[in-house]
Design a protein around this motif. Structure first.
Motif, PDB file in Angstrom:
ATOM      1  N   GLU A 220       0.813  -1.204   0.000  1.00  0.00           N
ATOM      2  CA  GLU A 220       0.000   0.000   0.000  1.00  0.00           C
ATOM      3  C   GLU A 220       0.850   1.258   0.000  1.00  0.00           C
ATOM      4  OE1 GLU A 220      -2.728  -0.155   3.223  1.00  0.00           O
ATOM      5  OE2 GLU A 220      -3.874  -1.869   2.419  1.00  0.00           O
ATOM      6  N   THR A 221       2.067   1.158   0.515  1.00  0.00           N
ATOM      7  CA  THR A 221       2.941   2.337   0.555  1.00  0.00           C
ATOM      8  C   THR A 221       4.307   1.957  -0.011  1.00  0.00           C
ATOM      9  OG1 THR A 221       3.825   1.842   2.752  1.00  0.00           O
ATOM     10  CG2 THR A 221       1.784   3.154   2.639  1.00  0.00           C
ATOM     11  N   PRO A 222       5.049   2.942  -0.496  1.00  0.00           N
ATOM     12  CA  PRO A 222       6.400   2.642  -0.959  1.00  0.00           C
ATOM     13  C   PRO A 222       7.270   2.032   0.128  1.00  0.00           C
ATOM     14  CG  PRO A 222       5.725   4.817  -1.729  1.00  0.00           C
ATOM     15  CD  PRO A 222       4.665   4.350  -0.781  1.00  0.00           C
ATOM     16  N   MET A 223       7.107   2.442   1.351  1.00  0.00           N
ATOM     17  CA  MET A 223       7.956   1.929   2.426  1.00  0.00           C
ATOM     18  C   MET A 223       7.670   0.456   2.711  1.00  0.00           C
ATOM     19  SD  MET A 223       9.960   4.285   2.766  1.00  0.00           S
ATOM     20  CE  MET A 223      10.934   3.369   3.966  1.00  0.00           C
ATOM     21  N   SER A 224       6.416   0.034   2.513  1.00  0.00           N
ATOM     22  CA  SER A 224       6.117  -1.380   2.733  1.00  0.00           C
ATOM     23  C   SER A 224       6.809  -2.238   1.665  1.00  0.00           C
ATOM     24  CB  SER A 224       4.609  -1.620   2.715  1.00  0.00           C
ATOM     25  OG  SER A 224       4.062  -1.308   1.450  1.00  0.00           O
ATOM     26  N   VAL A 225       6.894  -1.707   0.419  1.00  0.00           N
ATOM     27  CA  VAL A 225       7.619  -2.416  -0.634  1.00  0.00           C
ATOM     28  C   VAL A 225       9.114  -2.427  -0.307  1.00  0.00           C
ATOM     29  CG1 VAL A 225       8.226  -2.410  -3.094  1.00  0.00           C
ATOM     30  CG2 VAL A 225       5.892  -1.824  -2.369  1.00  0.00           C
ATOM     31  N   ALA A 226       9.631  -1.290   0.156  1.00  0.00           N
ATOM     32  CA  ALA A 226      11.044  -1.209   0.511  1.00  0.00           C
ATOM     33  C   ALA A 226      11.385  -2.212   1.620  1.00  0.00           C
ATOM     34  CB  ALA A 226      11.384   0.213   0.958  1.00  0.00           C
ATOM     35  N   TYR A 227      10.497  -2.353   2.592  1.00  0.00           N
ATOM     36  CA  TYR A 227      10.708  -3.289   3.695  1.00  0.00           C
ATOM     37  C   TYR A 227      10.880  -4.711   3.161  1.00  0.00           C
ATOM     38  CZ  TYR A 227       9.919  -5.863   8.026  1.00  0.00           C
ATOM     39  OH  TYR A 227      10.048  -6.718   9.090  1.00  0.00           O
ATOM     40  N   ARG A 228      10.071  -5.082   2.164  1.00  0.00           N
ATOM     41  CA  ARG A 228      10.138  -6.444   1.631  1.00  0.00           C
ATOM     42  C   ARG A 228      11.431  -6.662   0.849  1.00  0.00           C
ATOM     43  NH1 ARG A 228       4.731  -8.765  -0.824  1.00  0.00           N
ATOM     44  NH2 ARG A 228       5.995 -10.636  -0.467  1.00  0.00           N
ATOM     45  N   HIS A 229      11.910  -5.624   0.143  1.00  0.00           N
ATOM     46  CA  HIS A 229      13.206  -5.752  -0.544  1.00  0.00           C
ATOM     47  C   HIS A 229      14.322  -6.051   0.449  1.00  0.00           C
ATOM     48  CE1 HIS A 229      12.527  -4.824  -4.766  1.00  0.00           C
ATOM     49  NE2 HIS A 229      11.699  -3.850  -4.427  1.00  0.00           N
ATOM     50  N   VAL A 230      14.234  -5.442   1.616  1.00  0.00           N
ATOM     51  CA  VAL A 230      15.296  -5.606   2.608  1.00  0.00           C
ATOM     52  C   VAL A 230      15.199  -6.948   3.325  1.00  0.00           C
ATOM     53  CG1 VAL A 230      16.246  -4.676   4.759  1.00  0.00           C
ATOM     54  CG2 VAL A 230      15.531  -3.115   2.930  1.00  0.00           C
ATOM     55  N   HIS A 231      13.980  -7.402   3.629  1.00  0.00           N
ATOM     56  CA  HIS A 231      13.819  -8.553   4.525  1.00  0.00           C
ATOM     57  C   HIS A 231      13.363  -9.838   3.840  1.00  0.00           C
ATOM     58  CE1 HIS A 231      14.479  -6.083   8.083  1.00  0.00           C
ATOM     59  NE2 HIS A 231      13.674  -5.166   7.554  1.00  0.00           N
ATOM     60  N   ASP A 232      12.814  -9.762   2.633  1.00  0.00           N
ATOM     61  CA  ASP A 232      12.310 -10.962   1.958  1.00  0.00           C
ATOM     62  C   ASP A 232      13.272 -11.413   0.863  1.00  0.00           C
ATOM     63  OD1 ASP A 232      10.188 -10.582   3.584  1.00  0.00           O
ATOM     64  OD2 ASP A 232       8.707 -10.209   1.996  1.00  0.00           O
ATOM     65  N   THR A 233      13.125 -12.650   0.466  1.00  0.00           N
ATOM     66  CA  THR A 233      13.852 -13.184  -0.687  1.00  0.00           C
ATOM     67  C   THR A 233      12.926 -13.123  -1.895  1.00  0.00           C
ATOM     68  OG1 THR A 233      15.183 -14.669   0.688  1.00  0.00           O
ATOM     69  CG2 THR A 233      14.984 -15.219  -1.659  1.00  0.00           C
ATOM     70  N   VAL A 234      13.437 -12.601  -2.989  1.00  0.00           N
ATOM     71  CA  VAL A 234      12.600 -12.480  -4.193  1.00  0.00           C
ATOM     72  C   VAL A 234      12.113 -13.870  -4.601  1.00  0.00           C
ATOM     73  CG1 VAL A 234      12.600 -11.856  -6.641  1.00  0.00           C
ATOM     74  CG2 VAL A 234      13.781 -10.411  -4.991  1.00  0.00           C
ATOM     75  N   PRO A 235      10.806 -14.054  -4.778  1.00  0.00           N
ATOM     76  CA  PRO A 235      10.282 -15.393  -5.104  1.00  0.00           C
ATOM     77  C   PRO A 235      10.731 -15.840  -6.495  1.00  0.00           C
ATOM     78  CG  PRO A 235       8.554 -13.748  -5.270  1.00  0.00           C
ATOM     79  CD  PRO A 235       9.731 -13.052  -4.673  1.00  0.00           C
ATOM     80  N   ARG A 236      10.642 -17.157  -6.715  1.00  0.00           N
ATOM     81  CA  ARG A 236      10.944 -17.679  -8.045  1.00  0.00           C
ATOM     82  C   ARG A 236       9.859 -17.218  -9.025  1.00  0.00           C
ATOM     83  NH1 ARG A 236       9.785 -22.497  -8.225  1.00  0.00           N
ATOM     84  NH2 ARG A 236       8.921 -22.768  -6.149  1.00  0.00           N
ATOM     85  N   PRO A 237      10.219 -16.764 -10.221  1.00  0.00           N
ATOM     86  CA  PRO A 237       9.185 -16.386 -11.197  1.00  0.00           C
ATOM     87  C   PRO A 237       8.205 -17.525 -11.488  1.00  0.00           C
ATOM     88  CG  PRO A 237      11.325 -15.592 -11.910  1.00  0.00           C
ATOM     89  CD  PRO A 237      11.566 -16.453 -10.718  1.00  0.00           C
ATOM     90  N   SER A 238       8.697 -18.788 -11.446  1.00  0.00           N
ATOM     91  CA  SER A 238       7.808 -19.924 -11.739  1.00  0.00           C
ATOM     92  C   SER A 238       6.757 -20.122 -10.659  1.00  0.00           C
ATOM     93  CB  SER A 238       8.630 -21.202 -11.920  1.00  0.00           C
ATOM     94  OG  SER A 238       9.323 -21.517 -10.723  1.00  0.00           O
ATOM     95  N   SER A 239       6.970 -19.504  -9.464  1.00  0.00           N
ATOM     96  CA  SER A 239       5.924 -19.592  -8.435  1.00  0.00           C
ATOM     97  C   SER A 239       4.734 -18.717  -8.786  1.00  0.00           C
ATOM     98  CB  SER A 239       6.498 -19.184  -7.072  1.00  0.00           C
ATOM     99  OG  SER A 239       6.826 -17.792  -7.053  1.00  0.00           O
ATOM    100  N   VAL A 240       4.942 -17.763  -9.693  1.00  0.00           N
ATOM    101  CA  VAL A 240       3.854 -16.908 -10.160  1.00  0.00           C
ATOM    102  C   VAL A 240       3.299 -17.421 -11.480  1.00  0.00           C
ATOM    103  CG1 VAL A 240       3.229 -14.540 -10.831  1.00  0.00           C
ATOM    104  CG2 VAL A 240       4.915 -14.928  -9.009  1.00  0.00           C
ATOM    105  N   VAL A 241       4.197 -17.775 -12.397  1.00  0.00           N
ATOM    106  CA  VAL A 241       3.816 -18.320 -13.712  1.00  0.00           C
ATOM    107  C   VAL A 241       4.527 -19.657 -13.867  1.00  0.00           C
ATOM    108  CG1 VAL A 241       3.883 -17.951 -16.204  1.00  0.00           C
ATOM    109  CG2 VAL A 241       3.541 -16.004 -14.667  1.00  0.00           C
ATOM    110  N   PRO A 242       3.828 -20.768 -13.706  1.00  0.00           N
ATOM    111  CA  PRO A 242       4.482 -22.085 -13.719  1.00  0.00           C
ATOM    112  C   PRO A 242       5.246 -22.387 -15.007  1.00  0.00           C
ATOM    113  CG  PRO A 242       2.254 -22.249 -12.837  1.00  0.00           C
ATOM    114  CD  PRO A 242       2.391 -20.863 -13.368  1.00  0.00           C
ATOM    115  N   GLU A 243       4.891 -21.737 -16.117  1.00  0.00           N
ATOM    116  CA  GLU A 243       5.561 -22.026 -17.388  1.00  0.00           C
ATOM    117  C   GLU A 243       6.988 -21.475 -17.460  1.00  0.00           C
ATOM    118  OE1 GLU A 243       2.610 -20.663 -17.126  1.00  0.00           O
ATOM    119  OE2 GLU A 243       1.231 -22.190 -17.901  1.00  0.00           O
ATOM    120  N   VAL A 244       7.369 -20.621 -16.522  1.00  0.00           N
ATOM    121  CA  VAL A 244       8.708 -20.035 -16.562  1.00  0.00           C
ATOM    122  C   VAL A 244       9.745 -21.129 -16.322  1.00  0.00           C
ATOM    123  CG1 VAL A 244      10.293 -18.420 -15.466  1.00  0.00           C
ATOM    124  CG2 VAL A 244       7.907 -17.779 -15.813  1.00  0.00           C
TER     125      VAL A 244
END
Length: 630
Positions: A220-244
């Motif tokens: 909802e806010t830019p800071m919430s996205v920034a928080y995820r960049h710092v603390h989360d691991t970027v998911p595998r693209p195939s977890s969103v689109v299985p064909e990847v």
């Protein structure tokens, strides 16, 4: 394309050079216009910074410095910066105009892209970033909005250095982060610092978005996205689109590792991985549904020729053969043995062959960068003496030996020949030389002597060089023509027919020692009938000049009414107008319109009438001759 005509800059000539034709786009930091560079007659894109940035001195200083750095970056996948400047309160960049769409436009129109197509876009993007990284530059704002796609399929990256210039401003960090937070690395969020691995992170996020149609994090806010960049691991693209394909998952995971040291060292390293992935992907649009990991060939794997199967020791059971039946060979075993011998021979030959690689394309690249790239590819690099070239700029690679794309053994030596740029020769100083000495000096410098012209000149001794064209000190092409201008000293002007006093005064002013000799003659009294030296003769300063004039004591009216004029009582007279100081052609037309004949004589190089005869306001019959000197 936004062609809003209400924009006050549309139609304006910016900085006396760029005529703004239309507005292309408007963003949070700048507006882009289509403009014509009237000096070079070429279409350019002008990026004009918003007033809030242009009014910040720190931004302007940093902006100018970054623009100079970017202008030196020459790469086919980088939008070239031609110029930067200011016009009162306007700060602008002049750039290569690239017609087409941004990668953001393409994502909006098409949604996610197949893996191969996504890599075919990312590869030139990474090549552009890699060139910048090799030159010591960091983009800091890699995103689809800054990738341009031309109608013929070329990919161009724009806005190098702009983010760094904005860091110097008084803008709030929130204002800077809103538009690009989705691509910012963890270290950019936490410390504000960025290096080449930050660009790699953003490139990984962009690849994720290309194959899935969305960014990995939303909030909802830019800071919430920034928080995820710092603390989360970027998911595998195939977890969103299985064909990847899994290859893309691996590439994204490596590029978006939270710790910078876990990512590829720079964009060139990621480029190598992307090219490898593209080579191994099947040519079908989508990978098999099972998502099984395809066989990976390493860079050192053999060429496409299949390797022979390994030889195995075969043990056969002993066979009893009755003595009465003679020897019968087992042809299966004979054939198998022969095959095995050939296979072993082929295997030895195959593995004894040296590994062949192609000489990379280095022509046209910066010499230092080419040396670094060739060494990184495993070649031994030597640099030959430079050569001049009219088309390749100084400091770029002119040629390689062996030539680029030639197949050579891995680890072979490449010799790079740098360009010294166009050969230019300095025009030598021949002032004061004789004509012959000047010719020899110019020829010795590698130039060609053009025309030799003589000019009247009182300051330079006769027969000595006044100047050359081009002038001494100028740099010109080897073999270019150089014209020589030699002093003619004093040149005797043609004063025939001029009134005595005017002729004497003019010659005295030119540096002659004037003597006047009056004789009886039928010519108009007090006018020059002869001169010595002759007109156009070259003499030294202070030379004597004698003018012979018709005697002045003769009654002018008696002369006028006698002789050839034969003016009768019914003769019509016209008043000779004042034309001294007028353009000689205008004066000639004016006199001819009144019915006079006109004779024009040249004194110098000017085009303005200096003397006339008859004098102004004299009456003369129609058809009389008026003399003009200029």
């Amino acid at each position: 394309m936004d062609t809003t005509t209400a924009d006050p800059l549309v139609g304006r000539l910016l900085d006396g050079r760029y005529r703004i034709e239309s507005r292309i786009a408007r963003g949070g930091m700048a507006t882009v216009y289509l403009a014509l560079d009237i000096r070079l007659d070429r279409t350019v894109a002008l990026k004009v910074m918003h007033r809030s940035l242009a009014e910040d001195p720190a931004f302007v200083r940093r902006f100018i410095g970054e623009a100079k750095s970017v202008a030196s970056l020459s790469h086919p996948n980088v939008v070239h910066v031609f110029d930067q400047g200011t016009d009162n309160d306007i700060v602008y960049l002049s750039m290569e105009y690239v017609p087409g769409k941004t990668l953001r436009d393409i994502l909006r129109d098409r949604g996610r892209l197949p893996a191969r197509e996504a890599l075919e876009i990312m590869i030139p993007v990474l090549a552009a970033l890699g060139a910048a990284h090799q030159a010591g530059m960091v983009h800091r704002d890699v995103k689809p909005e800054n990738v341009l796609m031309t109608d013929d399929g070329r990919v161009k990256v724009v806005d190098f250095g702009l983010a760094r210039a904005i860091e110097a401003t008084n803008q709030t960090r929130t204002g800077v982060m809103i538009g690009t937070i989705g691509y910012m690395s963890p270290e950019q969020v936490t410390t504000g610092g960025a290096d080449v691995r930050s660009d790699v992170y953003a490139a990984g996020i962009m690849l994720f978005e290309l194959v899935t149609g969305q960014q990995p994090y939303d909030g909802e806010t830019p800071m919430s996205v920034a928080y995820r960049h710092v603390h989360d691991t970027v998911p595998r693209p195939s977890s969103v689109v299985p064909e990847v394909p899994p290859l893309i998952d691996t590439l994204v995971a490596h590029a978006t590792a939270r710790e910078p040291h876990d990512r590829p060292a720079d964009a060139t390293a990621m480029l190598v991985a992307a090219v490898d992935a593209h080579r191994m992907l099947p040519r079908m649009t989508n990978p098999p549904a099972s998502h099984s990991q395809p066989h990976v060939m390493t860079a050192s794997a053999a060429p496409s020729m299949p390797r022979p199967a390994p030889a195995h020791t075969m043990v056969q059971p002993r066979v009893e053969v009755p003595a009465r039946r003679g020897f019968r060979p087992n042809w299966f075993l004979v054939t198998l043995a022969a095959v095995m011998v050939v296979a072993v021979a082929l295997t030895g030959w195959y593995f004894a062959q040296p590994e062949l690689v192609s000489v990379p394309r280095l022509v046209g690249k910066n010499l230092a960068l080419a040396e670094k790239n060739a060494a990184a590819a495993g070649f031994v690099v030597k640099t030959a003496a430079g050569q001049n070239d009219e088309k390749v700029a100084e400091g770029l690679v002119l040629s390689t030996d062996p030539a680029e794309e030639t197949q050579v053994e891995k680890g072979a030596t490449i010799t790079l020949v740098p360009s010294l740029g166009p050969k230019r020769v300095v025009v030598p100083d021949t002032t004061g030389m004789t004509g012959n000495d000047a010719r020899a000096t110019i020829a010795k410098a590698g130039l060609t002597v053009g025309a030799v012209k003589r000019l009247a000149n009182l300051q330079v001794e006769r027969d000595k060089v006044i100047r050359t064209s081009p002038q001494n000190g100028e740099k010109v092409k080897e073999g270019a023509k150089v014209d020589i201008f030699v002093s003619a000293g004093l040149v005797m002007p043609d004063v025939a027919g001029m009134p005595k006093d005017e002729a004497a005064a003019y010659l005295g002013g030119q540096g002659f020692q004037v003597q006047v000799n009056e004789v009886d003659d039928d010519a108009e009294p007090c006018t020059v009938i002869a001169q010595a030296p002759k007109a156009k003769s070259e003499v030294d300063k202070g030379a004597p000049a004698m003018i012979t004039v018709a005697r002045c004591q003769t009654d002018f009216l008696d002369w006028f009414r006698g002789g050839d004029n034969q003016a009768g009582d019914d003769q019509q007279f016209s008043l000779v107008p004042q034309v001294i100081g007028k353009d000689v052609r205008d004066a000639q037309r004016e006199l001819q319109a009144l019915g006079f004949r006109v004779r024009v004589q040249r004194l110098g190089n000017g085009g303005v009438v200096q003397y006339q005869r008859p004098l102004p306001n004299s009456e003369r019959p129609a058809g009389s001759t008026v003399y003009l000197w200029h």
